[in-house]
Design an enzyme around this catalytic site. Structure first.
Site, mmCIF file in Angstrom:
data_model
loop_
_atom_site.group_PDB
_atom_site.id
_atom_site.type_symbol
_atom_site.label_atom_id
_atom_site.label_comp_id
_atom_site.label_asym_id
_atom_site.label_seq_id
_atom_site.Cartn_x
_atom_site.Cartn_y
_atom_site.Cartn_z
ATOM 1 N N ASP A 1 -1.402 -0.858 -6.108
ATOM 2 C CA ASP A 1 -0.645 -0.330 -4.957
ATOM 3 C C ASP A 1 0.617 -1.146 -4.684
ATOM 4 O O ASP A 1 0.788 -1.713 -3.592
ATOM 5 C CB ASP A 1 -1.514 -0.301 -3.691
ATOM 6 C CG ASP A 1 -2.834 0.410 -3.893
ATOM 7 O OD1 ASP A 1 -2.825 1.462 -4.542
ATOM 8 O OD2 ASP A 1 -3.857 -0.093 -3.406
ATOM 9 N N GLU B 1 -3.786 10.332 -1.385
ATOM 10 C CA GLU B 1 -3.519 9.114 -0.621
ATOM 11 C C GLU B 1 -2.206 8.492 -1.074
ATOM 12 O O GLU B 1 -1.451 9.090 -1.848
ATOM 13 C CB GLU B 1 -4.666 8.114 -0.757
ATOM 14 C CG GLU B 1 -5.026 7.748 -2.171
ATOM 15 C CD GLU B 1 -6.353 7.006 -2.269
ATOM 16 O OE1 GLU B 1 -7.039 6.861 -1.246
ATOM 17 O OE2 GLU B 1 -6.704 6.569 -3.388
#
Length: 321
Positions: free
Chosen positions: A43, A210
């Site tokens: 991420d 997401e």
């Protein structure tokens, strides 16, 4: 000899013309940058620091992991952001232990760097988004600004994966959320850099959605919602893909290339991985011309690695790389 030379010249011109035609009809995607050094991330959030030109990458991990590069190619690991837990974490996410922090996002505004991050546990909606700030990333001194927003079993959304963007009119917005609860958007105060009103759902996807990243492209006049769809965190068994939709308004509706509303599951995949890199996602778009994300390395048994590419826009105003 003149006759042979003439034939070769004609053949050369023909080949060059064919190559030019193919480059127009089938644009060559930018090669992923050839990164070296320490590129272990999950991420990633990417930014170039003003004044120094240093590239910084913040990522999921203990205390928020930090990489930096002076040339954009060779990366080294710096000290983590948190060495101890802020006291408010336990108030909002009591089951969270240690220093595990998820999905940071870095945003520069009016002389300050705002670093958002998520505190949660797997499979839970009991989550919170926090914020720390600094006026100099290289200086390494961060100020805790506390909780930004939170969620629990009574809220419609899951308060993780924040991303900040500025609209064409100067207004600030934050997108966040994940999985069955979908992606939400809320307005942000320019003074507190925290939400000022209600949150609105702008995307859903069965099977997982997401990691939103919202970008306004002034050349096309559209807002682009980049998302990760599928399942992460399973090494080479991950099914993550980078997908996108666009809208003329930051609050949507966002449509994919087929005209399907992202609230109804629409999402156009622009990166599904390849034989060397599986499950690309957790993406972060810097400006409108650079995209960073992680993917699981086949050569390194599924280790999550940093990938960065130049981001391009086709004649119809859709991104590719």
């Amino acid at each position: 000899m003149m006759k042979i030379s003439s034939k070769r010249s004609k053949l050369t011109i023909l080949l060059l013309s064919l190559m030019l035609l193919l480059s127009v009809v089938f644009p060559v995607n930018a090669a992923t940058w050839n990164l070296t050094g320490d590129t272990n991330v999950h991420d990633p959030a990417y930014i170039v620091e003003n004044g120094t030109g240093t590239r910084w990458v913040f990522s999921t991990g203990e205390g928020i992991q930090v990489l930096y590069s002076t040339d954009g190619v060779n990366y080294k690991r710096s000290g983590k952001i948190f060495n101890s837990r802020p006291s408010w974490w336990s108030n909002y996410v009591p089951n969270h232990t240690g220093l595990d922090v998820w999905a940071p996002d870095i945003y520069y505004y009016n002389g300050t760097y705002y670093l958002y991050y998520s505190i949660s546990t797997f499979g839970s909606k009991i989550s919170a988004i926090g914020l720390v700030t600094t006026t100099s990333i290289s200086g390494g001194v961060w100020t805790d600004k506390g909780m930004v927003t939170y969620s629990n079993n009574s809220t419609n959304y899951n308060a993780i994966d924040a991303n900040i963007t500025q609209a064409a009119n100067g207004a600030l917005w934050m997108v966040f959320g994940s999985w069955s609860n979908g992606i939400y958007i809320t307005s942000i105060s320019s003074s507190t850099m925290k939400p000022t009103g209600n949150s609105y759902r702008i995307a859903t996807k069965s099977g997982g959605i997401e990691g939103p990243s919202l970008v306004y492209n002034s050349n096309t006049g559209y807002y682009y919602l980049f998302v990760s769809i599928g399942v992460c965190c399973s090494g080479t068994s991950s099914t993550y893909k980078v997908a996108v939709g666009r809208s003329t308004s930051p609050t949507g509706p966002y449509y994919d290339k087929n005209g399907i509303d992202m609230k109804n599951g629409g999402a156009s995949v622009i990166d599904s991985g390849n034989g060397a890199w599986v499950g690309p996602g957790g993406q972060d778009v810097y400006g409108t011309n650079v995209i960073a994300r992680h993917a699981y390395s086949v050569a390194e048994n599924g280790a999550p690695k940093l990938l960065i590419s130049d981001l391009y826009w086709d004649s119809n105003g859709w991104p590719y790389y």
